[in-house]
Design a protein around this motif. Structure first.
Motif, PDB file in Angstrom:
ATOM      1  N   SER A 153      -0.360  -2.216  16.199  1.00  0.00           N
ATOM      2  CA  SER A 153       0.517  -2.253  15.040  1.00  0.00           C
ATOM      3  C   SER A 153      -0.113  -1.604  13.817  1.00  0.00           C
ATOM      4  CB  SER A 153       0.887  -3.705  14.731  1.00  0.00           C
ATOM      5  OG  SER A 153       1.690  -3.795  13.580  1.00  0.00           O
ATOM      6  N   TYR A 154      -1.384  -1.859  13.566  1.00  0.00           N
ATOM      7  CA  TYR A 154      -2.010  -1.296  12.358  1.00  0.00           C
ATOM      8  C   TYR A 154      -1.963   0.227  12.351  1.00  0.00           C
ATOM      9  CZ  TYR A 154      -3.888  -5.568  10.275  1.00  0.00           C
ATOM     10  OH  TYR A 154      -4.014  -6.784   9.648  1.00  0.00           O
ATOM     11  N   LEU A 155      -2.155   0.850  13.503  1.00  0.00           N
ATOM     12  CA  LEU A 155      -2.114   2.309  13.566  1.00  0.00           C
ATOM     13  C   LEU A 155      -0.744   2.816  13.126  1.00  0.00           C
ATOM     14  CD1 LEU A 155      -3.817   4.831  14.499  1.00  0.00           C
ATOM     15  CD2 LEU A 155      -2.457   4.717  16.604  1.00  0.00           C
ATOM     16  N   PHE A 156       0.324   2.164  13.590  1.00  0.00           N
ATOM     17  CA  PHE A 156       1.663   2.644  13.266  1.00  0.00           C
ATOM     18  C   PHE A 156       2.078   2.253  11.854  1.00  0.00           C
ATOM     19  CE2 PHE A 156       1.641   2.507  17.947  1.00  0.00           C
ATOM     20  CZ  PHE A 156       1.781   3.877  18.151  1.00  0.00           C
ATOM     21  N   ARG A 157       1.573   1.143  11.344  1.00  0.00           N
ATOM     22  CA  ARG A 157       1.817   0.793   9.943  1.00  0.00           C
ATOM     23  C   ARG A 157       1.188   1.851   9.022  1.00  0.00           C
ATOM     24  NH1 ARG A 157       2.334  -5.187   8.795  1.00  0.00           N
ATOM     25  NH2 ARG A 157       3.257  -6.038  10.692  1.00  0.00           N
ATOM     26  N   SER A 197       3.200  -0.216   5.717  1.00  0.00           N
ATOM     27  CA  SER A 197       3.868  -1.504   5.814  1.00  0.00           C
ATOM     28  C   SER A 197       3.214  -2.538   4.908  1.00  0.00           C
ATOM     29  CB  SER A 197       3.831  -2.011   7.256  1.00  0.00           C
ATOM     30  OG  SER A 197       4.428  -3.290   7.335  1.00  0.00           O
ATOM     31  N   THR A 198       4.040  -3.442   4.411  1.00  0.00           N
ATOM     32  CA  THR A 198       3.520  -4.578   3.652  1.00  0.00           C
ATOM     33  C   THR A 198       2.754  -5.526   4.581  1.00  0.00           C
ATOM     34  OG1 THR A 198       5.686  -5.617   3.973  1.00  0.00           O
ATOM     35  CG2 THR A 198       5.301  -4.528   1.868  1.00  0.00           C
ATOM     36  N   GLY A 207       0.811  -1.206   0.000  1.00  0.00           N
ATOM     37  CA  GLY A 207       0.000   0.000   0.000  1.00  0.00           C
ATOM     38  C   GLY A 207       0.848   1.262   0.000  1.00  0.00           C
ATOM     39  N   PHE A 208       0.552   2.179  -0.917  1.00  0.00           N
ATOM     40  CA  PHE A 208       1.260   3.448  -1.009  1.00  0.00           C
ATOM     41  C   PHE A 208       0.343   4.604  -0.618  1.00  0.00           C
ATOM     42  CE2 PHE A 208       3.580   0.734  -4.001  1.00  0.00           C
ATOM     43  CZ  PHE A 208       4.876   0.919  -3.543  1.00  0.00           C
ATOM     44  N   VAL A 209       0.974   5.685  -0.181  1.00  0.00           N
ATOM     45  CA  VAL A 209       0.264   6.915   0.192  1.00  0.00           C
ATOM     46  C   VAL A 209       0.796   8.053  -0.670  1.00  0.00           C
ATOM     47  CG1 VAL A 209      -0.074   8.627   2.019  1.00  0.00           C
ATOM     48  CG2 VAL A 209      -0.111   6.192   2.580  1.00  0.00           C
ATOM     49  N   ARG A 210      -0.130   8.876  -1.191  1.00  0.00           N
ATOM     50  CA  ARG A 210       0.266  10.117  -1.867  1.00  0.00           C
ATOM     51  C   ARG A 210      -0.337  11.296  -1.115  1.00  0.00           C
ATOM     52  NH1 ARG A 210      -0.777  10.659  -8.177  1.00  0.00           N
ATOM     53  NH2 ARG A 210      -2.977  10.639  -7.514  1.00  0.00           N
ATOM     54  N   THR A 245      -4.670  -1.932   6.382  1.00  0.00           N
ATOM     55  CA  THR A 245      -3.956  -0.736   6.838  1.00  0.00           C
ATOM     56  C   THR A 245      -4.470   0.502   6.132  1.00  0.00           C
ATOM     57  OG1 THR A 245      -1.985  -2.100   7.238  1.00  0.00           O
ATOM     58  CG2 THR A 245      -1.679   0.275   7.171  1.00  0.00           C
ATOM     59  N   ALA A 246      -4.825   0.388   4.860  1.00  0.00           N
ATOM     60  CA  ALA A 246      -5.362   1.543   4.137  1.00  0.00           C
ATOM     61  C   ALA A 246      -6.683   2.008   4.747  1.00  0.00           C
ATOM     62  CB  ALA A 246      -5.550   1.192   2.657  1.00  0.00           C
TER      63      ALA A 246
END
Length: 368
Positions: free
Chosen positions: A76-80, A32-33, A15-18, A39-40
């Motif tokens: 973990s999901y929050l920090f990913r 994170s992968t 997942g990428f963020v712009r 996570t998105a």
């Protein structure tokens, strides 16, 4: 200049963020992968609402405030997800200033030493592992190598009986006495077994014993660290900064291994590194695939005063990680045992447009 729009492009693994600010300038980051589609969702529900409308150059402030606003979810999901925002904002800053992230952090882009990191265990025999590491030693000039021992969360069992006892001397013989050998236990052992395995590793000149005990049993790992002369290392899974302080102050490990994508991005990684520096401990991060996490890590390590001697560089390809295929336009390459820190601006990496087109798209933005 304020953050106007946050977009994610994801599939189940990646997942990428712009990020886009008010003047249209943009930056790219990566969450994170693994379960990146989940996570998105976390990103748009629990990260984006706090970031939209905030100053884009206030990376530290945002990274500190968002976990406080989401204090009921210390997970973990929050920090990913937070790492996706952090890394996108660093890329944006680099592009605005015309500098690489490494330069923004006070470093200089250059070839940085890496170790060849095997991800295989049950899929490969000791003979085949030794053979491929020897081949890569010649082809890519690696001088340091990591391979797997024990069974992942194995309760003192090996992947199959005798595998660890076979692979360690076999790899040593294949690579020669000058090669630096590292092994990863992946939470395999109780303290007594880990100490026994560790002494066997020491006899064969292994210098790095990663995650010998279940990573959450910090008192077990500390017992192993105190008993052995080689470096006991760990921390890739840990994202709680208070837990990191406990680990460092109590010398749970000899070398800390934060993962920039698991811990929540560059700012939080740097806090771990600073705590380690104050305790005289080196940082040798976890970066176990060839997507953006390794790029992020190289930029940071190029500027870090207490950087360890090398960065982890996966030797697996798309046959092992099929989700790596066709993602980056300019993937990193190892030559002479080193990988070039991209010169920028920003991260200096490009994502394949076709991959973005095929990904699930979500957007959060400031309402007009």
């Amino acid at each position: 200049m304020k953050i106007k729009r946050l977009e994610t492009f994801s599939n189940r693994a990646v997942g990428f963020v712009r990020v886009t600010r008010e003047d249209g300038r943009q930056g790219w980051g990566q969450m994170s992968t693994y379960n990146a589609d989940i996570t998105a969702q976390v990103f748009h529900r629990q990260i984006a609402p706090h970031a939209l409308g905030a100053e884009a150059d206030d990376i530290r402030g945002l990274v500190e405030r968002i976990p406080e606003r989401e204090h009921k979810f210390p997970c973990s999901y929050l920090f990913r997800a937070l790492g996706g925002l952090d890394t996108a904002l660093w890329d944006l800053r680099g592009k605005v200033e015309g500098k690489s992230v490494c330069e923004l952090l006070g470093g200089t882009p250059r070839p940085f030493p890496v170790y060849a990191s095997s991800m295989k265990r049950g899929e490969i025999t000791p003979e085949a592992e030794a053979e491929r590491l020897k081949r890569l030693q010649g082809e890519c000039g690696y001088t340091a190598f990591k391979f797997r021992v024990g069974r992942e969360c194995g309760h003192d069992l090996d992947e199959w009986p005798g595998r660890t006892e076979a692979i360690v001397p076999m790899v040593r013989k294949a690579l020669g006495d000058e090669a630096r050998l590292l092994v990863d236990g992946n939470s395999a052992y109780s303290p007594g077994k880990a100490i026994a395995v560790g002494r066997f590793l020491q006899d064969h000149g292994v210098v790095h014993f990663e995650e010998p005990c279940p990573y959450w049993e910090h008192h077990w790992t500390r017992e192993v660290t105190a008993a052995l002369d080689l470096d006991v290392t760990g921390g890739e899974q840990d994202c709680d900064l208070m837990l990191w302080r406990y680990m460092i102050e109590n010398r749970v490990v000899d070398v800390v291994q934060p993962d920039v994508s698991y811990v929540g991005g560059v700012e939080r990684f740097l806090k771990v590194a600073q705590m380690a520096a104050e305790a005289g401990i080196q940082v040798t991060p976890h970066s176990a695939n060839q997507l953006m996490v390794t790029c992020f890590t190289l930029h940071i390590m190029g500027a870090l005063a207490n950087a360890g001697p090398y960065v982890e560089f996966s030797i697996e390809g798309a046959d092992y990680y099929p989700w790596e295929a066709g993602v980056l336009r300019n993937p990193l390459q190892a030559r002479d045992g080193k990988v070039e820190i991209p010169a920028g601006p920003g991260w200096g990496m490009e994502i394949e447009p076709a991959w973005l087109e095929a990904a699930t798209y979500q957007v959060s933005e400031v309402e007009a």
